[in-house]
Design a protein around this motif. Structure first.
Motif, mmCIF file in Angstrom:
data_model
loop_
_atom_site.group_PDB
_atom_site.id
_atom_site.type_symbol
_atom_site.label_atom_id
_atom_site.label_comp_id
_atom_site.label_asym_id
_atom_site.label_seq_id
_atom_site.Cartn_x
_atom_site.Cartn_y
_atom_site.Cartn_z
ATOM 1 N N ASN A 75 35.509 13.391 -8.580
ATOM 2 C CA ASN A 75 34.652 12.223 -8.382
ATOM 3 C C ASN A 75 33.809 11.915 -9.612
ATOM 4 N N ILE A 76 33.322 12.953 -10.270
ATOM 5 C CA ILE A 76 32.518 12.725 -11.475
ATOM 6 C C ILE A 76 33.375 12.110 -12.575
ATOM 7 N N LYS A 77 34.612 12.581 -12.714
ATOM 8 C CA LYS A 77 35.506 12.007 -13.718
ATOM 9 C C LYS A 77 35.793 10.536 -13.416
ATOM 10 N N MET A 78 36.066 10.208 -12.157
ATOM 11 C CA MET A 78 36.296 8.811 -11.781
ATOM 12 C C MET A 78 35.082 7.945 -12.097
ATOM 13 N N ALA A 79 33.903 8.433 -11.751
ATOM 14 C CA ALA A 79 32.686 7.667 -11.985
ATOM 15 C C ALA A 79 32.412 7.510 -13.478
ATOM 16 N N HIS A 80 32.586 8.577 -14.228
ATOM 17 C CA HIS A 80 32.373 8.531 -15.678
ATOM 18 C C HIS A 80 33.264 7.490 -16.340
ATOM 19 N N ASP A 81 34.491 7.404 -15.893
ATOM 20 C CA ASP A 81 35.441 6.479 -16.512
ATOM 21 C C ASP A 81 35.160 5.028 -16.147
ATOM 22 N N SER A 82 34.232 4.810 -15.210
ATOM 23 C CA SER A 82 33.940 3.442 -14.793
ATOM 24 C C SER A 82 32.541 2.982 -15.160
ATOM 25 N N GLY A 83 31.677 3.885 -15.625
ATOM 26 C CA GLY A 83 30.310 3.439 -15.879
ATOM 27 C C GLY A 83 29.445 4.462 -16.577
ATOM 28 N N ASP A 84 28.168 4.121 -16.746
ATOM 29 C CA ASP A 84 27.202 4.970 -17.428
ATOM 30 C C ASP A 84 26.829 6.167 -16.557
ATOM 31 N N MET A 85 26.463 7.274 -17.218
ATOM 32 C CA MET A 85 26.258 8.502 -16.453
ATOM 33 C C MET A 85 25.326 9.479 -17.160
ATOM 34 N N ILE A 86 24.464 10.108 -16.358
ATOM 35 C CA ILE A 86 23.710 11.284 -16.765
ATOM 36 C C ILE A 86 24.077 12.386 -15.777
ATOM 37 N N ILE A 87 24.614 13.489 -16.267
ATOM 38 C CA ILE A 87 25.002 14.597 -15.393
ATOM 39 C C ILE A 87 23.896 15.635 -15.377
ATOM 40 N N ARG A 88 23.517 16.041 -14.179
ATOM 41 C CA ARG A 88 22.535 17.107 -14.023
ATOM 42 C C ARG A 88 23.243 18.434 -13.740
ATOM 43 N N HIS A 89 22.735 19.480 -14.379
ATOM 44 C CA HIS A 89 23.169 20.829 -14.009
ATOM 45 C C HIS A 89 21.935 21.691 -13.839
ATOM 46 N N LEU A 90 21.693 22.128 -12.607
ATOM 47 C CA LEU A 90 20.576 23.004 -12.309
ATOM 48 C C LEU A 90 20.987 24.447 -12.594
ATOM 49 N N VAL A 91 20.351 25.042 -13.559
ATOM 50 C CA VAL A 91 20.679 26.413 -13.929
ATOM 51 C C VAL A 91 20.116 27.372 -12.882
ATOM 52 N N LEU A 92 20.984 28.191 -12.303
ATOM 53 C CA LEU A 92 20.573 29.152 -11.285
ATOM 54 C C LEU A 92 20.446 30.549 -11.892
ATOM 55 N N TYR A 102 30.197 14.998 -3.391
ATOM 56 C CA TYR A 102 31.179 15.625 -2.507
ATOM 57 C C TYR A 102 31.788 14.600 -1.549
ATOM 58 N N MET A 103 31.787 13.332 -1.936
ATOM 59 C CA MET A 103 32.382 12.307 -1.084
ATOM 60 C C MET A 103 33.904 12.294 -1.239
ATOM 61 N N THR A 104 34.556 11.620 -0.309
ATOM 62 C CA THR A 104 36.004 11.484 -0.408
ATOM 63 C C THR A 104 36.347 10.543 -1.559
ATOM 64 N N GLU A 105 37.589 10.592 -1.983
ATOM 65 C CA GLU A 105 38.020 9.701 -3.058
ATOM 66 C C GLU A 105 37.892 8.247 -2.632
ATOM 67 N N GLU A 106 38.109 7.974 -1.345
ATOM 68 C CA GLU A 106 37.979 6.596 -0.852
ATOM 69 C C GLU A 106 36.560 6.074 -1.057
ATOM 70 N N VAL A 107 35.564 6.889 -0.759
ATOM 71 C CA VAL A 107 34.176 6.460 -0.938
ATOM 72 C C VAL A 107 33.863 6.251 -2.412
ATOM 73 N N THR A 108 34.367 7.120 -3.261
ATOM 74 C CA THR A 108 34.170 6.933 -4.698
ATOM 75 C C THR A 108 34.730 5.588 -5.139
ATOM 76 N N ARG A 109 35.903 5.232 -4.652
ATOM 77 C CA ARG A 109 36.501 3.931 -4.999
ATOM 78 C C ARG A 109 35.630 2.774 -4.514
ATOM 79 N N LEU A 110 35.000 2.923 -3.359
ATOM 80 C CA LEU A 110 34.124 1.875 -2.850
ATOM 81 C C LEU A 110 32.890 1.689 -3.736
ATOM 82 N N LEU A 111 32.430 2.773 -4.336
ATOM 83 C CA LEU A 111 31.194 2.719 -5.112
ATOM 84 C C LEU A 111 31.394 2.303 -6.568
ATOM 85 N N LEU A 112 32.592 2.474 -7.093
ATOM 86 C CA LEU A 112 32.812 2.293 -8.533
ATOM 87 C C LEU A 112 32.330 0.945 -9.050
ATOM 88 N N ASP A 113 32.540 -0.118 -8.297
ATOM 89 C CA ASP A 113 32.201 -1.453 -8.785
ATOM 90 C C ASP A 113 30.882 -1.987 -8.247
#
Length: 375
Positions: A285-302, A241-252
């Protein structure tokens, strides 16, 4: 300092799975010390300006974009050449680097705070806590080798930070995220780097930034990477739930992402976690991160949320993040406010039934998701 525990599980065979090996190839190459982690590469990208002295934030972002292009070129070189982590660690860092630019921007985003999409505007550097309950200190509640994460990650060098920008009524870590968020240990960025180093030397396959939520601590985490002198994959374990700016800081700087895509609509997110515009923010944010690197997505079933949340989440993953592995999680248990007010949160005031988790697995198969490899 808190103790770093030593836990060494038996060798895992998960890397014999071709799907896992392919989709987590970069993370694996860093994990086994064949390639330098992204933060090390970012430290080698020189910038002529002193980012800490640039007054214009817009100009600072321009410097960041120029450095990002240089980083991309260097990363391609690292992937194609015989670039060993040892050789990169031994090469002196430039006076000012791409990582310095990220640190400088992250500090500015802290005050007034707009690190997450709450954009609460807290003057954190002056000691005013944000909605996340964090102010001008990095607070760590525990750091240890975690063997309860997904198979490709364990043992995971897990660092639990205090505070969270979500207010989940069923939070299993409510003590450190909400009730006693500031009750952990205050650590400097140098101390945080030492914790990461100790975890790696004791067998951690990665450094797992979690909480609570790591987003309020992003400036401290980035700064710690200036001092980290061992090669280790950086893992971002987050509600995204970070801002797009923070996502950009983390991508690399992040080598593998472990996002939690919890809700399939904004109504459930508001009712159960008190956040607005959840779907648009988290999926962006998940789409941005996925397009830049490896990923495991968690979904907690409620319980009671298969159609409103699970189905839409799994369908979105299938259509938008084809390279991600998925962990369909059955670990939900009623905690925190759900236990206190079971009538108010009646549909989730119980564990999952067997038929519900089987239905969630069926949905994953329907959308052709690779989830069994990491569960």
């Amino acid at each position: 300092m808190f103790e770093v525990f030593v836990l060494r599980p038996d060798a895992l065979t998960v890397w014999e799975d071709g799907v896992v090996r392919e989709r987590l190839s970069w993370y694996h190459s860093v994990m086994v010390d064949e390639k330098p982690a992204k933060f090390i590469i970012a430290r080698k990208v020189e910038v002529p300006e002193d980012p800490y002295r640039l007054e214009d934030t817009r100009e600072l972002w321009k410097v960041h974009e120029r450095a990002a292009r240089d980083f991309d070129s260097l990363l391609r070189e690292v992937k194609s050449a015989d670039a060993t982590p040892a050789s990169y660690l031994k090469t002196p860092d430039p006076r000012h680097s791409y990582l310095d630019v990220k640190i400088a921007i992250a500090r500015r985003l802290m005050d007034p705070c707009r690190l997450c999409e709450r954009r609460c505007g807290a003057r954190r550097l002056s000691g005013q806590p944000g909605v996340c309950l964090m102010a001008d200190k990095c607070i760590v509640h525990s750091a240890f080798l975690h063997i309860g994460e997904e198979a490709p990650l364990v043992p995971s060098g897990t660092i639990f930070y205090g505070g969270c920008n979500f207010k989940c009524v069923f939070c299993q870590n409510y003590d450190i995220s909400q009730v006693n968020a500031r009750g952990g240990e205050v650590v400097s960025s140098l101390e945080l780097a030492k914790v990461q180093r100790a975890l790696r030397l004791r067998g951690a396959r990665n450094i797992n930034h979690v909480g609570g939520e790591p987003t309020p601590h992003v400036a401290f985490i980035l700064e710690s990477l200036k001092f980290l002198d061992v090669n280790v994959p950086q893992l971002w374990n987050s509600n995204m739930y970070m801002t797009e700016e923070v996502t950009r800081l983390l991508l690399d700087v992040i080598d593998i992402w472990l996002p939690d895509l919890k809700y399939g609509n904004d109504e459930c997110a508001w009712r159960l976690s008190k956040v607005r515009d959840y779907w648009a923010v988290a999926t962006r944010n998940i789409k941005m991160a996925h397009d830049s690197g490896d990923m495991i997505i968690r979904h907690l079933v409620l319980p009671g949320h298969l159609e409103c949340c699970t189905r839409r989440v799994l369908q979105w993953i299938s259509e938008n993040t084809p390279g991600a592995l998925v962990n369909v999680m059955d670990q939900y248990r009623p905690e925190h406010l759900v236990l206190k007010y079971p009538e108010k949160y009646k549909e989730i005031a119980r564990r999952l039934r067997r038929d519900e988790i089987l239905e969630a697995y069926k949905m994953a198969e329907e959308f052709k998701l690779e989830y069994k490899q990491v569960s």
